[in-house]
Design a protein around this motif. Structure first.
Motif, mmCIF file in Angstrom:
data_model
loop_
_atom_site.group_PDB
_atom_site.id
_atom_site.type_symbol
_atom_site.label_atom_id
_atom_site.label_comp_id
_atom_site.label_asym_id
_atom_site.label_seq_id
_atom_site.Cartn_x
_atom_site.Cartn_y
_atom_site.Cartn_z
ATOM 1 N N ARG A 153 0.834 -1.195 0.000
ATOM 2 C CA ARG A 153 0.000 0.000 0.000
ATOM 3 C C ARG A 153 0.875 1.253 0.000
ATOM 4 N N LEU A 154 0.488 2.233 -0.773
ATOM 5 C CA LEU A 154 1.198 3.523 -0.794
ATOM 6 C C LEU A 154 0.127 4.608 -0.858
ATOM 7 N N TYR A 155 -0.206 5.176 0.302
ATOM 8 C CA TYR A 155 -1.381 6.044 0.371
ATOM 9 C C TYR A 155 -1.016 7.525 0.481
ATOM 10 N N ASP A 156 -1.931 8.366 -0.023
ATOM 11 C CA ASP A 156 -1.838 9.830 0.128
ATOM 12 C C ASP A 156 -0.632 10.403 -0.630
ATOM 13 N N VAL A 157 -0.507 10.036 -1.871
ATOM 14 C CA VAL A 157 0.596 10.539 -2.693
ATOM 15 C C VAL A 157 0.073 11.340 -3.892
ATOM 16 N N VAL A 189 -1.056 14.430 -6.524
ATOM 17 C CA VAL A 189 -0.154 15.265 -7.305
ATOM 18 C C VAL A 189 0.053 16.668 -6.762
ATOM 19 N N ALA A 190 -0.763 17.099 -5.789
ATOM 20 C CA ALA A 190 -0.533 18.437 -5.237
ATOM 21 C C ALA A 190 0.779 18.511 -4.459
ATOM 22 N N GLY A 191 1.294 17.342 -4.065
ATOM 23 C CA GLY A 191 2.603 17.316 -3.385
ATOM 24 C C GLY A 191 3.419 16.215 -4.020
ATOM 25 N N LEU A 192 3.902 16.484 -5.202
ATOM 26 C CA LEU A 192 4.450 15.475 -6.092
ATOM 27 C C LEU A 192 5.628 14.724 -5.486
ATOM 28 N N HIS A 193 6.380 15.409 -4.604
ATOM 29 C CA HIS A 193 7.564 14.794 -4.025
ATOM 30 C C HIS A 193 7.239 13.544 -3.211
ATOM 31 N N ARG A 194 6.028 13.495 -2.665
ATOM 32 C CA ARG A 194 5.632 12.311 -1.910
ATOM 33 C C ARG A 194 5.608 11.080 -2.819
ATOM 34 N N LEU A 195 5.184 11.307 -4.051
ATOM 35 C CA LEU A 195 5.171 10.205 -5.006
ATOM 36 C C LEU A 195 6.585 9.899 -5.499
ATOM 37 N N LEU A 196 7.293 10.960 -5.867
ATOM 38 C CA LEU A 196 8.618 10.767 -6.466
ATOM 39 C C LEU A 196 9.566 10.081 -5.485
ATOM 40 N N ALA A 197 9.354 10.355 -4.200
ATOM 41 C CA ALA A 197 10.204 9.735 -3.196
ATOM 42 C C ALA A 197 9.981 8.231 -3.098
ATOM 43 N N ASN A 198 8.901 7.771 -3.705
ATOM 44 C CA ASN A 198 8.579 6.349 -3.646
ATOM 45 C C ASN A 198 8.655 5.669 -4.998
ATOM 46 N N ARG A 199 9.462 6.260 -5.904
ATOM 47 C CA ARG A 199 9.503 5.702 -7.248
ATOM 48 C C ARG A 199 10.019 4.277 -7.306
ATOM 49 N N GLU A 200 10.907 3.928 -6.398
ATOM 50 C CA GLU A 200 11.408 2.556 -6.431
ATOM 51 C C GLU A 200 10.283 1.566 -6.172
ATOM 52 N N ARG A 201 9.410 1.911 -5.235
ATOM 53 C CA ARG A 201 8.316 0.986 -4.942
ATOM 54 C C ARG A 201 7.401 0.849 -6.154
ATOM 55 N N LEU A 202 7.177 1.947 -6.837
ATOM 56 C CA LEU A 202 6.356 1.881 -8.053
ATOM 57 C C LEU A 202 7.000 0.941 -9.060
ATOM 58 N N ALA A 203 8.305 1.136 -9.268
ATOM 59 C CA ALA A 203 8.987 0.378 -10.310
ATOM 60 C C ALA A 203 9.085 -1.098 -9.980
ATOM 61 N N ALA A 220 5.351 14.190 6.323
ATOM 62 C CA ALA A 220 5.293 13.200 7.391
ATOM 63 C C ALA A 220 4.576 11.976 6.852
ATOM 64 N N ASP A 221 4.950 10.803 7.321
ATOM 65 C CA ASP A 221 4.251 9.616 6.854
ATOM 66 C C ASP A 221 3.492 8.971 7.996
ATOM 67 N N LEU A 222 2.145 9.128 7.957
ATOM 68 C CA LEU A 222 1.287 8.555 8.992
ATOM 69 C C LEU A 222 0.677 7.241 8.514
ATOM 70 N N GLY A 223 1.149 6.741 7.392
ATOM 71 C CA GLY A 223 0.576 5.504 6.863
ATOM 72 C C GLY A 223 -0.640 5.808 6.028
ATOM 73 N N PHE A 224 -1.738 6.155 6.665
ATOM 74 C CA PHE A 224 -2.976 6.474 5.941
ATOM 75 C C PHE A 224 -2.874 7.865 5.298
ATOM 76 N N ARG A 227 -0.106 16.462 13.845
ATOM 77 C CA ARG A 227 1.203 16.386 13.202
ATOM 78 C C ARG A 227 1.598 17.747 12.618
ATOM 79 N N LEU A 228 0.632 18.433 12.020
ATOM 80 C CA LEU A 228 0.910 19.764 11.485
ATOM 81 C C LEU A 228 1.264 20.720 12.610
ATOM 82 N N ALA A 229 0.497 20.644 13.714
ATOM 83 C CA ALA A 229 0.768 21.517 14.854
ATOM 84 C C ALA A 229 2.172 21.257 15.402
#
Lengths: 254, 254, 254, 254, 254, 254, 254, 254
Positions: free
Chosen positions: B156-160, B162-176, C38-42, C75-77
């Motif tokens: 599972r890779l949640y909350d990635v 496109v409004a915060g693209l770096h969250r996705l890009l930081a997980n590119r290995e998992r995608l690949a 931050a990574d909270l999983g969900f 987490r934001l706070a």
């Protein structure tokens, strides 16, 4: 890695505490930030697309001038890439071939190809392209031809719509033998549901704009396929044989 | 084989010119015509579905009475099949468990399972389920859980989004690293296009009804995914995590 | 910069030919690749969003559990950021305040705020929020309040719909004095066109779901605003006061 | 001021208690009621539009006869105003130039201009026009050219769609340096969301009709942009490069 | 019958315990699995369709090349079947007749027929085709002509729309005398409701694309007919005179 | 006959030149103009509907108060007609039975009946009601029950959707034996096309609102049925089992 | 009059060359610019609306708090105006009457009235409100009641839908005698076309949301009425009895 | 009157107890049943339409052959009626005039007239036709010309759209002086709301298809007008100038 981490890393590289090769690994896919594309001003052909996605850069043929298509195709060829042009009608194809005689045009799929590199076999199994009616054939051919260009073995099974179910049932062995099935259908778009209930392999449904009145240019078929009661059908855009061919290729690749 | 061929075959069987076992083979999938289903009057659970499609019969939980679900689940269990109930809200799940205590309910995926047979590992690689926002999680969980029930390894890779693209890009290995990626997104549904442009594996897009106003219950996301500029994205119905899980499983199976 | 360039740069850093500070500049926004979340999983709250976009991470209140909202807000706070929760109805707001008493709730805008940092004035002029009718007020308040949270001076001009044009015309000076105008209207959504024809400043139109029948939940107003004959009107989603407030703030910022 | 107030004011003017100049000020924008337009019968060119809105009167080129366009353009020229004609196809442009040779036509933006007054620089920063694909170029050019006609400095960044994200990321400095960004995209319309998540400046999204099937003439892109998860994106009509140019100009003006 | 049952049956046939003729009966419509179609590669004309459904295989004329139509028509003729081509415009019909001179074309119904077998009377009563306006005539003729080709007696009652109700009421006897009524109407599609309230026989409603603006290509008429307050109206696709003719024929057949 | 003709006829009646009985015949269905309805102020129950259309007046249960339903039902009963109330939910049915205890309620079809006259057998053959899934059962029951109330013999064949085709094929004899088939299906609505391709009898398709997401409340199934490639399928409104029952009865009547 | 003209006029007033009364006349409807409304902050009740449009300010009851309705109603009452509240459900009406006991509520039209001034007869003829079915009554009553509140004589003719045409035809004299006819119908919305073909007076069609499935909340009826083949039908929004009552009153007024 | 009543009446006529004239009165509008139309087979021109509705039979010009239009026009002329042909493009008009030279064509309204009878003044006041933009002129002319053909005095006020509000406000006296106002507008369709808030007379709104993108062929304007916040606006179909002219004429008639 944040800015401070980067600063620290660079500092340690400078101090000789970290080897360049290790710094490269730590920075990982910074190469992602490398251009990897040509800049023609009006277009930026993606020269790394095949590396990333396994699908070469493709030229969407609508809404571009002949000059633009020529320039992009030549740039891709210069990079040793096969250039594929989709949704190209015969008139524009003819105009294009005046400029790029080496371009091969496949009118029944509305595709043109400027092949500079031989196509290597890539898939593990067979992609079966099935269509509901004869009028769906151009879209089916676009899917089949696209998949072949990407190195897949492709079979065709046309005109097996549900109004004459025995035509499909008589070919169940072929359905079962495929690694992926692309099912192309217009009007009510029922064929993917029936196929999906018969086989265990992935089924990609392609709605077509074949029909009239309440078909609303393929919307009826698209909605039907979206709501398939056969679990696990996936769908691409109306008339998008190209996309189905690529999706099938992605599945068949590895 | 037509009627005359069949008559001839039977005549030759009668004459002892053809062995029963060969006649069976010749008749091939006549078994297709065999019932292969239970008849409960209001329902005909398909007992051969897993044999044909690799996906066990699934109970669509909406629009059925508790009594109907109980009867179908028990009939499947009697046949040694694991019964899966989808789209089941907590209240109905509670009512159901009063009748079938062995049923396990997963509220975050709105799924219930009556497991009578252990799940055997079936997939060749990993299925990655990515979601754009936290509100998409129930649909993502439905996909993930469905795929797990069919024997697949799931990440599972949640909350990635496109409004915060770096969250996705930081997980590119998992995608690949995945064999298939299920991408779940509501609102503008842009995530599958971005993912599809980064990887070579199959990408299944799931629009969700997360959003309001001109999202029209997920239509905006669905249309966006249909029109993805990243070649080879396929799409399932709005909120159809179950279907995406099955489709991913079909791909990962072999 | 591609991989080779990077290797070369690192090599020169190592050799002392390039200073760390210059290497940092050359690498520019590699920080973009840094987690920054931050990574909270969900969920993965975007801790750099304000740095990048000037808008702090915002919690979309629908479709999340109370527990999820609490975890993200805290987490934001912890990061010293003000947490804003949108589209939060009174019942959920009450449940939330049980868990996070410091949270302030504004029912007329359906917004909650956990303020840990004082809001600094940020805008150069005034944002005027105008609404067509009283029923549009909650959306207008959402826009106004959002803009205020981002440090802007906001004025309100409510119930100046086109059926009584003199109410608007009598306030033309206020329209002309604003740096940006947010115009909120349901039903036929005509007000932005009229305002856009009267002033030279940017006009952001917000359709609302106020209406019934052929308003189709705000679609009528949205389409009207899209087709405005007054040049230069831009539009946000139905009932999206929050988005309009942010857009106005982006304009007013610099 | 109501009728009695007006009567009193006039009485005091008559009595000499109030100077004419003060009465004029008190009556404020009664000038609003002044014609301020030419009456050609079939049209009433608005001669005060630029005074009020900063945008000169513009001739919408569709649905008008050549004679009507000529008459309006000449009337505006007589008033010393630059006349801009939008959505003018090449055939009609040629017919128009026979009648008004001084008219300059820009086919890639489908715009014609009858310039009688030099354009003065008006904006405070740069307007960046970005497009997702080459086929979006005509709409992007319409936006860019419109903004230039209104005195703004404009930059172009074309073919940076999300299927090859590195093309966009490699140009992040240019995005960050703009005062306003106009993002033009067809198909799934994802580019504005990605841009909106990277920068702090106003982002105006322009959906285009580039696409087919379920793009529904640009509706898919429009809905996607409306539902952007990146806060503060505003949207104009499908293919409305002109409107985006004006909106960007309004923002950049002051 | 399942596989074991089949094995047992074959065993008993072999043993001579069951006669071939009885085995045939027991196997029933295994003939369903027999090909029963010709395979032209691009098409699989269904040679058993008339046997199964009473309706001969029909060639949908849109989206096929002239060559494809010729090949299918000749294959059907070789099988002794009358070939019907629908939705064929005059230009394509002319091209077709160059290749197949025996083909008869009916331009007012856009139908062509290659008749190799005389049409036998098949219906029990009369099919009445009523139309609302003169512009609906082509669709009405398609229905009437299709029904005649299937052996039905057909009457026509044209231009009896509800704006001049007396035209319809003056023909109530003809309505009452029919076995089935096909009602063809565009615009608001009200005629079927009125007819349905006057008679006891089946009423098939055919919406047409006659109209403009909010008729949306016949959608308005289709929706109206779907929502008829006269109980028991059934509806076919917009402009689908052919389908209405077949449906009426199915009703009138037995 | 026009006014002058009528005047002449009356004059000749007066003169004794025409017998009353002949004048009656000449005036034909003047009875059409006779009231033939009761006037309750808020409603005008049509007492002649059965005479004209073979279908008794039916009370549409939604949007009426209990008092209104009671008054209409009692008025019909006073006229010796069986009163049928459709779309009546259990709560309202219970409230109704307090007032009219003789009313029989069928919750699985949401129908209530106040039977004052025995139902006489009216049809010539059997009406088969087939449904795709268990969730479609309420609509199927509405059709079946309605047809039974009108004197038809009805058979039910439920849960034979296309995802498990053998369930349908195993029942082909029952399909073939019917005089009319009503096919009820939600989701992608494919079942009627398959049935229509197997049989020669009339097929009435009933889309249901079973489904979610892009089913759009049954629109997907409705459009699919409208576009059926099996010739001669006719369609009724979403969830309109009642209408299908009436249409089948009209066909089966004579 | 432009600014210079105004200056000149004022100068001449000052000089005594023009009388105040003549200046007032020359300035005409400057009163238009006068406030003419109350400012309650959240609302600006239009106190001049009746003077301008003949229709008093009306309170749209949805989306307002009870407090807001009370404040506006009391402000109108203070101005001697009758306050009408539309679309008010019984629960909110009860809450309102606790605060404003003098308010009269009409549940069958969902209207409340705070009458402070007697209603004077205003119309020249009779307004006939006809409805297709009993379920349309609330909308019909809203129209009828609204027209009565504006001083018109109103007649009601309910449940005359086209499925039993004789009910309408039997009342043709009443149709012909009206000055305006409001026709209220849901489902297929055919009644206005039939009425429009029978009479010469203005016909205002009101679609209602009565229906289900493909009625799409009244859209089917709305589109049908829009496409009426009877010339000169005009249409208002779905369920907008209020608007129809006002439109009829405007016609009947003079 | 039912059949028995009719029998009794005839009997009494026969007995001389009732005079013929009284029987005629009692039978009322039996004349309604009289043909009153010509039967041309393909069409049934309604010869009594003007008597009933005040509007002469009109020939809808689309979808008819030239021969059909000629035949209907000549039949109407033979009956002494003026024949009006709507929606006739110039090419077809030219073809028509070859056959019927007396026909007058008005290209700016796409109307043709075969006038055999002088037009008598019929209206009580003036009909004002206002349009928002120059491109709306053809529809406005259709309305104006239609109203003139029916004997009304018509004024035109063109290009007064809301983007330059002063153009409208400067003509308020003309608005107030009309008996009916037809307001023609495309794009966002805001003009009718503004006009409706300024005057007390009936306002008929005509949406036009002027616009592009999200105007969806006039749907945006139509929806806006449907949802007007100015009470009492009524609406006709997109581009239906003819219908608006007839509706205005019906209002102005008496």
């Amino acid at each position: 890695m944040n800015r401070r981490g980067l600063e620290e890393l660079l500092t340690r590289v400078r101090r000789g505490e970290v080897a360049v090769v290790d710094a490269l690994a730590a920075l990982g896919d910074l190469a992602f930030l490398a251009p990897g594309y040509a800049d023609l001003g009006f277009a930026k052909p993606d020269l790394h697309r095949e590396l990333r996605t396994g699908v070469p850069e493709v030229i969407y043929g609508e809404g571009k001038t002949i000059e633009q298509i020529v320039a992009i195709a030549e740039r891709l060829a210069a990079d040793g890439q096969n250039a594929l042009v989709t949704r190209l009608d015969p008139d524009r194809a003819a105009a294009l071939r005046v400029r790029v005689p080496a371009l091969a045009y496949h009118p029944d799929a509305r595709l043109a190809v400027l092949a500079t590199t031989p196509i290597a076999p890539a898939g593990e199994g067979t992609i079966l392209v099935a269509s509901a009616g004869t009028a769906d054939q151009p879209v089916a051919e676009e899917a089949a031809y696209t998949a072949e260009l990407m190195g897949n073995a492709v079979e065709r099974l046309y005109d097996v719509g549900v109004a004459g179910l025995h035509r499909l049932l008589a070919n169940r062995e072929r359905l079962a033998a495929a690694r992926v099935i692309v099912v192309v259908a217009g009007m009510e778009g029922a064929l993917p549901s029936v196929v999906g209930g018969l086989v265990a392999v992935p089924v990609i449904a392609v709605p077509t704009s074949v029909g009239y009145g309440a078909s609303f240019g393929g919307l009826a078929a698209l909605l039907a396929m979206m709501n398939s009661c056969a679990a696990g059908i996936t769908v691409v855009n109306v008339d998008n044989g190209f996309g189905a061919g690529v999706a099938a290729s992605r599945i068949n690749r590895r």
